[in-house]
Design a protein around this motif. Structure first.
Motif, short mmCIF file in Angstrom:
data_model
loop_
_atom_site.label_atom_id
_atom_site.label_comp_id
_atom_site.label_asym_id
_atom_site.label_seq_id
_atom_site.Cartn_x
_atom_site.Cartn_y
_atom_site.Cartn_z
N ARG A 298 -0.51 -0.64 4.10
CA ARG A 298 0.88 -0.60 4.92
C ARG A 298 1.16 1.00 5.04
O ARG A 298 0.80 1.92 4.03
CB ARG A 298 1.99 -1.09 3.99
CG ARG A 298 1.88 -0.54 2.57
CD ARG A 298 3.19 -1.04 1.59
NE ARG A 298 3.26 -0.45 0.32
CZ ARG A 298 4.28 -0.42 -0.17
NH1 ARG A 298 5.36 -1.05 -0.07
NH2 ARG A 298 4.23 0.24 -1.40
N PRO A 299 2.02 1.39 5.71
CA PRO A 299 2.18 2.71 6.18
C PRO A 299 3.28 3.45 5.08
O PRO A 299 4.14 2.76 4.53
CB PRO A 299 2.98 2.64 7.50
CG PRO A 299 3.46 1.16 7.80
CD PRO A 299 2.58 0.49 6.72
N LEU A 300 2.80 4.55 4.67
CA LEU A 300 3.65 5.09 3.73
C LEU A 300 4.61 6.43 4.34
O LEU A 300 5.12 6.96 3.63
CB LEU A 300 2.91 5.56 2.53
CG LEU A 300 2.17 4.65 1.37
CD1 LEU A 300 1.30 5.37 0.74
CD2 LEU A 300 3.04 3.62 1.08
N LEU A 301 4.50 6.55 5.44
CA LEU A 301 5.17 7.46 6.37
C LEU A 301 6.03 6.82 7.50
O LEU A 301 5.51 5.69 7.76
CB LEU A 301 4.36 8.58 6.90
CG LEU A 301 3.58 9.53 5.91
CD1 LEU A 301 2.49 10.21 6.81
CD2 LEU A 301 4.53 10.19 5.34
N GLY A 302 7.01 7.20 7.98
CA GLY A 302 7.73 6.55 9.02
C GLY A 302 7.81 7.35 10.12
O GLY A 302 7.22 8.45 10.13
#
Lengths: 179, 512
Positions: free
Chosen positions: A37-41
């Protein structure tokens, strides 16, 4: 072209193209199995598994044609031979790869490619998935992806011939390396 | 209590408004995360992507967890990464800190989630993410990299020379003159090719750098400002020049624009006006009785994306009109317009720190309490008394207890602040509406009018009155930190008996 020239294999170009395609396609099939899952937006496209690269380019078809051409012409010495082989290879690659990949790209962005094999529906988390995902980019953004014109196709053909000649020169050198 | 209710409550309890920053990028917020009183400081990174430093002080016991996450305006909370848990700062009882990556240049807000015995509450703190500096390379690092690059360059030429000249010879043979010449020729051609590549790389980098400076680096947006006399009035017309960030403007506390005029160089005349919008580009306001002279204009606006900006201009104001026979002015002034004309700034008279009192009109006085240290966050606290020395009762003024404008004398810093901090309330309201799905994320830059409807001024004022019942009514504090040392003038505006009074203070802020 270079490595194919240096080896004694009849189907060297095909083998190299297949090696490239299997590495990329292997990643495309294996990576999406693992959760991530992405940990940055910002996350415009929520993903819960790893996102692979797109399906590899269909290099194997022009590679088969190049092998056939090379085997038909054979290996000879002399600049005339080298230049004619390079120019013919460039033309052949251009004539086969362009229509094949064009049609294949059209298939890849169609809903028919939205499956595990062709990974047409895998977009990174920052992509704002929408209708444009099923359109050629030159349609959505002509500034970044200028449409194919006679001039741009001419340049592509020229570059294909030039890179064939460079590849051939490197291959000739590799074949002669002694120490 | 549901989280949504707590967000609404936190917002309603915050009397605050427009945001302004010239040379003052850090964000200060004082308000509530649900039931928890919080003070949040966000130090945005100088370039994007970059890491913002967040610190949160929770004035409440029984807090178990503080977490923060960055939310981009058009991605919403569901498009935010998982929250980062803020860690308790060593030696502190209630101060938490975290670092968040801001990845895209856009209006962000930092959501601060506080969990404790009273449940979970969220504070929304709007932050503009935009590059404010062009980071240079350390000269020593540059020199080391250049040396290593040169080493690789010559190494590659050596490899090419050996490959062409010697690798094709049988073992033991030495290259004859023909082979040596050929190797030299190809090595030279390779060197030329490499130099062309390096030159191309330089051109590419220069293009990238120009793109960064022109399109991604923050530049104050300039307006054209012209004053004219018309029908016994002086009218100031402001025209936006740069429509690149042209989302529609949303009203902040009912005003599309908060305009501050400061007379230069003495800073002796000050006005806080509210121009009316004529079109997307043009705004007009009738001028009050300000003396003629050269003025610097700062106009705070909030775009519908939640991005708050300060537009600037210079304008020469003519003498106030003396034509009393003129027909009545075409434009009615905004009832919340206010201005002050006072003594000019005199550098020699300014002292650092200490308590200082200034006289307001009608016998009121305003006292600045506390010490001043740059880069050390300490509230700017002011106490207002009447002629008898008794506490004065301050009334809400455009939905908040007070306004203040901070300007460094040389103009390098200008900030418009409130007891709730430096943020734009309109921006905060937009983020809250979007969190509830009540405001669209797909908005047009072409549109003239915003589609989002913000809560009315009366709504937040009513809640503020309820909250402040019983609190000291003559005491206001602004969470702020002076971004640079230097000489500053600060104007503080309060309303007493329906009249806005402005106190001006001068301060020497020294580096800590």
């Amino acid at each position: 072209m270079g490595i194919a020239r240096a080896t004694k294999l009849r189907w060297a170009s095909t083998a190299i193209a297949l090696a490239y395609m299997s590495v990329i396609a292997g990643m495309a099939w294996i990576l999406p199995i693992f959760p991530g899952r992405p940990l940055l937006g910002p996350i415009y496209n929520p993903v819960d598994h790893m996102v692979p690269l797109p399906f590899p380019l269909l290099l194997v078809l022009p590679a088969i044609a190049l092998d056939l051409l090379r085997n038909w012409i054979g290996v000879r010495r002399g600049w005339k031979h080298h230049w004619s082989l390079a120019l013919l290879s460039g033309c052949l690659f251009f004539a086969i790869f362009l229509p094949v990949q064009w049609k294949f790209s059209k298939f890849l962005i169609s809903p028919a490619a939205d499956n595990w094999f062709f990974v047409g529906n895998k977009w990174e988390y920052g992509a704002r998935v929408g209708e444009w995902c099923h359109e050629f980019w030159d349609v959505t953004n002509p500034k970044w992806n200028p449409p194919a014109t006679a001039a741009s196709l001419g340049w592509a053909l020229l570059l294909a011939m030039a890179s064939s000649r460079i590849g051939l020169a490197l291959g000739n050198w590799m074949a002669k390396v002694k120490r | 209590m549901s989280k949504r209710f707590l967000i609404v409550l936190a917002l309603a309890l915050c009397p605050l408004a427009a945001f302004a920053h010239i040379g003052s990028p850090n964000v200060f917020y004082q308000g509530y995360a649900g039931p928890y009183p919080v003070r949040v400081t966000v130090r945005p990174p100088p370039v994007i992507p970059g890491r913002a430093e967040i610190s949160v002080r929770v004035e409440s016991p029984a807090v178990r967890k503080v977490a923060a996450l960055p939310v981009v305006w058009n991605a919403g909370r569901k498009g935010a990464p998982p929250p980062d848990e803020a860690r308790l700062v060593r030696g502190e009882r209630n101060l938490y800190s975290a670092e968040l990556w801001l990845m895209v240049p856009a209006a962000h807000s930092v959501y601060v989630d506080v969990t404790g015995d009273l449940g979970t509450g969220t504070a929304i703190v709007p932050v503009n993410a935009i590059a404010t500096r062009r980071l240079g390379m350390d000269p020593i690092l540059g020199a080391v990299l250049a040396l290593l690059g040169a080493f690789l360059f010559f190494l590659l030429l050596t490899i090419v020379q050996a490959a062409v000249g010697e690798s094709v010879l049988p073992p033991g043979a030495t290259p004859v003159i023909k082979e040596r010449r050929r190797a030299a020729l190809i090595t030279t051609l390779t060197a030329v090719l490499l130099l062309v590549l390096i030159w191309g790389g330089r051109k590419w980098w220069e293009a990238e750098d120009a793109n960064f400076r022109n399109n991604r680096l923050y530049h104050p947006a300039f307006m054209k400002a012209e004053a004219r006399a018309e029908g016994g009035q002086r009218i100031l017309r402001l025209t936006r020049q740069d429509m690149r960030n042209a989302y529609p403007i949303v009203p902040d506390h009912g005003k599309v624009m908060h305009l501050f005029l400061v007379r230069e160089p003495g800073l002796d005349a000050f006005a806080h006006l509210h121009p009316m919008k004529l079109s997307k580009e043009a705004f007009e306001v009738p001028l009050p009785q300000l003396p003629a002279g050269k003025y610097r204009a700062y106009a705070d606006v909030t775009y519908e994306s939640g991005y708050a900006d300060t537009l600037t201009a210079e304008v020469e104001l003519p003498d106030p009109t003396t034509n009393t026979n003129a027909v009545e002015g075409r434009l009615a002034p905004d009832p919340d317009d206010s201005w002050q004309v006072g003594p000019a700034f005199k550098a020699g008279t300014v002292a650092a720190g200490g308590e200082e009192t200034t006289a307001l009109t009608h016998g009121y006085t305003m006292t600045w309490r506390g010490s001043l240290r740059s880069r050390t966050k300490s509230d700017l606290r002011f106490v207002v008394r009447d002629a008898a020395g008794e506490p004065a009762r301050l009334e809400p003024y455009m939905g908040m207890l007070a306004h203040a404008a901070v300007r460094r004398v040389d103009g390098a810093v200008f900030a418009h602040i409130h007891p709730a901090g430096t943020i734009s309330m309109a921006s905060q309201q937009l983020f809250a509406l979007r969190a509830e799905g009540k405001a669209p994320v797909n908005i047009s830059q072409q549109a003239d009018e915003p589609v989002c409807k913000l809560p009315s001024v009366a709504e937040s004022e009513a809640v503020w009155l309820k909250r402040s019942a019983g609190a000291a009514e003559n005491d206001v504090s602004f969470p702020y930190e002076f971004p640079q040392p230097g000489l500053y003038r600060i104007w503080v505006q309060v309303r007493i008996n329906g009249q806005v009074l402005t106190g001006a203070f001068d301060a020497l802020i020294t580096a800590s």
